[in-house]
Design a protein around this motif. Sequence first.
Motif, PDB file in Angstrom:
ATOM      1  N   GLY A 143      60.315  23.089  98.901  1.00 42.54           N
ATOM      2  CA  GLY A 143      59.388  22.310  98.086  1.00 42.54           C
ATOM      3  C   GLY A 143      59.794  20.857  97.997  1.00 42.54           C
ATOM      4  N   ALA A 144      59.042  19.981  98.696  1.00 42.81           N
ATOM      5  CA  ALA A 144      59.334  18.547  98.668  1.00 42.81           C
ATOM      6  C   ALA A 144      58.376  17.832  97.728  1.00 42.81           C
ATOM      7  N   GLY A 145      58.235  18.387  96.521  1.00 42.93           N
ATOM      8  CA  GLY A 145      57.576  17.677  95.441  1.00 42.93           C
ATOM      9  C   GLY A 145      58.617  16.944  94.623  1.00 42.93           C
ATOM     10  N   GLY A 146      58.215  16.440  93.471  1.00 39.10           N
ATOM     11  CA  GLY A 146      59.154  15.675  92.659  1.00 39.10           C
ATOM     12  C   GLY A 146      60.371  16.469  92.247  1.00 39.10           C
ATOM     13  N   HIS A 147      60.192  17.718  91.785  1.00 42.72           N
ATOM     14  CA  HIS A 147      61.319  18.522  91.310  1.00 42.72           C
ATOM     15  C   HIS A 147      62.274  18.875  92.444  1.00 42.72           C
ATOM     16  N   GLY A 148      61.725  19.241  93.608  1.00 39.54           N
ATOM     17  CA  GLY A 148      62.578  19.590  94.737  1.00 39.54           C
ATOM     18  C   GLY A 148      63.366  18.406  95.253  1.00 39.54           C
ATOM     19  N   LEU A 149      62.709  17.252  95.380  1.00 39.48           N
ATOM     20  CA  LEU A 149      63.391  16.051  95.868  1.00 39.48           C
ATOM     21  C   LEU A 149      64.425  15.565  94.854  1.00 39.48           C
ATOM     22  N   ALA A 150      64.106  15.653  93.565  1.00 37.62           N
ATOM     23  CA  ALA A 150      65.083  15.257  92.543  1.00 37.62           C
ATOM     24  C   ALA A 150      66.300  16.175  92.566  1.00 37.62           C
ATOM     25  N   THR A 151      66.072  17.473  92.783  1.00 36.61           N
ATOM     26  CA  THR A 151      67.194  18.411  92.888  1.00 36.61           C
ATOM     27  C   THR A 151      68.113  18.022  94.034  1.00 36.61           C
ATOM     28  N   GLY A 178      53.515  21.350 103.696  1.00 38.25           N
ATOM     29  CA  GLY A 178      52.490  20.354 103.999  1.00 38.25           C
ATOM     30  C   GLY A 178      53.112  18.985 104.156  1.00 38.25           C
ATOM     31  N   TRP A 179      52.600  18.029 103.382  1.00 39.55           N
ATOM     32  CA  TRP A 179      53.173  16.694 103.411  1.00 39.55           C
ATOM     33  C   TRP A 179      53.898  16.428 102.096  1.00 39.55           C
ATOM     34  N   LEU A 180      54.833  15.517 102.151  1.00 41.09           N
ATOM     35  CA  LEU A 180      55.704  15.222 101.024  1.00 41.09           C
ATOM     36  C   LEU A 180      54.879  14.767  99.814  1.00 41.09           C
ATOM     37  N   GLY A 181      55.078  15.439  98.683  1.00 45.71           N
ATOM     38  CA  GLY A 181      54.367  15.079  97.464  1.00 45.71           C
ATOM     39  C   GLY A 181      52.897  15.453  97.477  1.00 45.71           C
ATOM     40  N   GLY A 182      52.487  16.343  98.375  1.00 44.83           N
ATOM     41  CA  GLY A 182      51.077  16.682  98.491  1.00 44.83           C
ATOM     42  C   GLY A 182      50.610  17.775  97.552  1.00 44.83           C
ATOM     43  N   GLY A 183      51.521  18.320  96.758  1.00 47.97           N
ATOM     44  CA  GLY A 183      51.146  19.358  95.807  1.00 47.97           C
ATOM     45  C   GLY A 183      50.884  18.764  94.435  1.00 47.97           C
ATOM     46  N   ASN A 184      51.481  19.372  93.415  1.00 49.37           N
ATOM     47  CA  ASN A 184      51.219  18.916  92.048  1.00 49.37           C
ATOM     48  C   ASN A 184      51.740  17.511  91.774  1.00 49.37           C
ATOM     49  N   THR A 185      52.770  17.074  92.494  1.00 45.91           N
ATOM     50  CA  THR A 185      53.317  15.745  92.249  1.00 45.91           C
ATOM     51  C   THR A 185      52.252  14.669  92.455  1.00 45.91           C
ATOM     52  N   GLY A 186      51.400  14.845  93.433  1.00 43.61           N
ATOM     53  CA  GLY A 186      50.337  13.877  93.672  1.00 43.61           C
ATOM     54  C   GLY A 186      49.024  14.247  93.024  1.00 43.61           C
ATOM     55  N   ARG A 187      49.019  15.261  92.132  1.00 42.08           N
ATOM     56  CA  ARG A 187      47.762  15.760  91.561  1.00 42.08           C
ATOM     57  C   ARG A 187      47.812  15.832  90.042  1.00 42.08           C
ATOM     58  N   ASN A 188      48.647  15.030  89.412  1.00 45.40           N
ATOM     59  CA  ASN A 188      48.767  15.117  87.956  1.00 45.40           C
ATOM     60  C   ASN A 188      48.321  13.813  87.302  1.00 45.40           C
ATOM     61  N   THR A 189      48.397  13.785  85.978  1.00 46.72           N
ATOM     62  CA  THR A 189      47.934  12.608  85.244  1.00 46.72           C
ATOM     63  C   THR A 189      49.088  11.724  84.765  1.00 46.72           C
ATOM     64  N   THR A 190      50.281  11.932  85.279  1.00 44.41           N
ATOM     65  CA  THR A 190      51.436  11.016  85.232  1.00 44.41           C
ATOM     66  C   THR A 190      51.993  10.747  83.837  1.00 44.41           C
ATOM     67  N   ILE A 191      51.741  11.609  82.875  1.00 47.20           N
ATOM     68  CA  ILE A 191      52.218  11.352  81.508  1.00 47.20           C
ATOM     69  C   ILE A 191      53.700  11.705  81.388  1.00 47.20           C
ATOM     70  N   ILE A 192      54.447  10.841  80.712  1.00 48.06           N
ATOM     71  CA  ILE A 192      55.880  11.038  80.476  1.00 48.06           C
ATOM     72  C   ILE A 192      56.133  10.962  78.982  1.00 48.06           C
ATOM     73  N   ARG A 193      56.672  12.028  78.401  1.00 44.80           N
ATOM     74  CA  ARG A 193      57.012  12.060  76.985  1.00 44.80           C
ATOM     75  C   ARG A 193      58.085  13.118  76.759  1.00 44.80           C
ATOM     76  N   SER A 194      58.680  13.104  75.565  1.00 44.35           N
ATOM     77  CA  SER A 194      59.747  14.067  75.275  1.00 44.35           C
ATOM     78  C   SER A 194      59.651  14.626  73.865  1.00 44.35           C
ATOM     79  N   ASN A 195      58.515  14.454  73.196  1.00 43.11           N
ATOM     80  CA  ASN A 195      58.391  14.894  71.799  1.00 43.11           C
ATOM     81  C   ASN A 195      58.013  16.368  71.713  1.00 43.11           C
ATOM     82  N   TYR A 196      58.929  17.208  72.157  1.00 42.68           N
ATOM     83  CA  TYR A 196      58.751  18.660  72.106  1.00 42.68           C
ATOM     84  C   TYR A 196      59.424  19.227  70.863  1.00 42.68           C
ATOM     85  N   LEU A 197      58.995  20.407  70.452  1.00 42.63           N
ATOM     86  CA  LEU A 197      59.460  20.988  69.189  1.00 42.63           C
ATOM     87  C   LEU A 197      60.841  21.609  69.301  1.00 42.63           C
TER      88      LEU A 197
END
Length: 415
Positions: free
Chosen positions: A39-47, A66-85
Amino acid sequence: MKRYSAFAIAREALRNHTGWERAWASPEPKPRYDAIIVGAGGHGLATAYYLGKNHGIRNVAILEKGWLGGGNTGRNTTIIRSNYLQDPSAAIYEKARSLYETLSQELNYNIMFSPRGVMMLAQTEHEVRGYLRTAQANALQGVSTEFIPPKRVKELCPIIRLDGPRYPVLGALWQARAGTARHDAVAWGYARACSDMGMHVIQNCEVTGIRREGGRVVGVDTSRGPIDCDKLGIVVAGHSGRLAEMAGFRLPIESVALQALVSEPIKPVMDVVVMANTVHGYMSQSDKGEMVIGGGADGYNNYTQRGSFHHVEETVRALIETFPMLSRLKMLRWWGGIVDMTGDRSPIISKTPVEGVFINCGWGTGGFKAIPGSGWAMAELMARGEPGPLAAEFSLGRFREGRFIDESVAAGVAH
């Protein structure tokens, strides 16, 4: 690898941009690697990146069907936050958010991180109570958030309507240092850094089987031939269940389509991210002027990358009540991604029943925001064979032992 800089741009401008190198190499697979990441998406490449940077493991292949970043990494709405419970969630998401802040400098690649702030609207009394609880939990966790009243919401986002007929705004959970980043740039930056360390990013290489001997992984079969390895990391988002089946075990996840859309580009009208979890709608404005709108997950298991019309209709109808100006815009693009969800809406970063096989999955609708923290934790797990503090609570064993990390509210997931 040549460094990108203003001087490099000026130099290349003088020679008609003939000296630029490929951002990452495109090698043929070797017969054997110390570790393979599927998996050469964001999580795989970061690992892979943190395996090399933090643990010195650089004989690594990252395989992508497929191609690099062609899965969910290139198909999301790019939100970054950490306010989890929950504490484990807040820890790994805050690690990711803090790494995002300096990731452009670290990778020498502009990921366009924009700490514009994220507000999660409270549109029912139940949400008000829930977000007040989350704000208190975040204070104990060292995560900077606050609950703000409607007047402050209006100041931060003037185009919002506070007195909607179905969804009035009663306040919001506000994280000022959250924001967005350019999704594909995150993948490209990590890929470039991995390639510079000598790792092999191999595209168009689908894993068709996982080979075991005596309960231990020895390699994978791919569309480009067999490849041996000592360690195998499965980081394939919505297809995690299929890869786990190849390895001989099952996962407590389900795969569904999550969809999003963008409007035609317009002049700047909002400089924050707004999430409305009552209707599972969220919106920001891209650097190109498009209104980026996220919708809900389909209510049935599927592997489509299109989604279903009724969810988009429901989301847009509700957002128009809160943002009336949206009614005059035309939709430009609409797409879906395949997300994998666990019962407690928290991820899995874990060893598996097969020795040498490690799994990173179950991020559901929140995968992009976690990429650096996820890669950091997964690399530590693969390098040492045991989870570090970030991953310890996210093991597969929690489902057998009943140690759930319930984030169904903080994750904003209605399914």
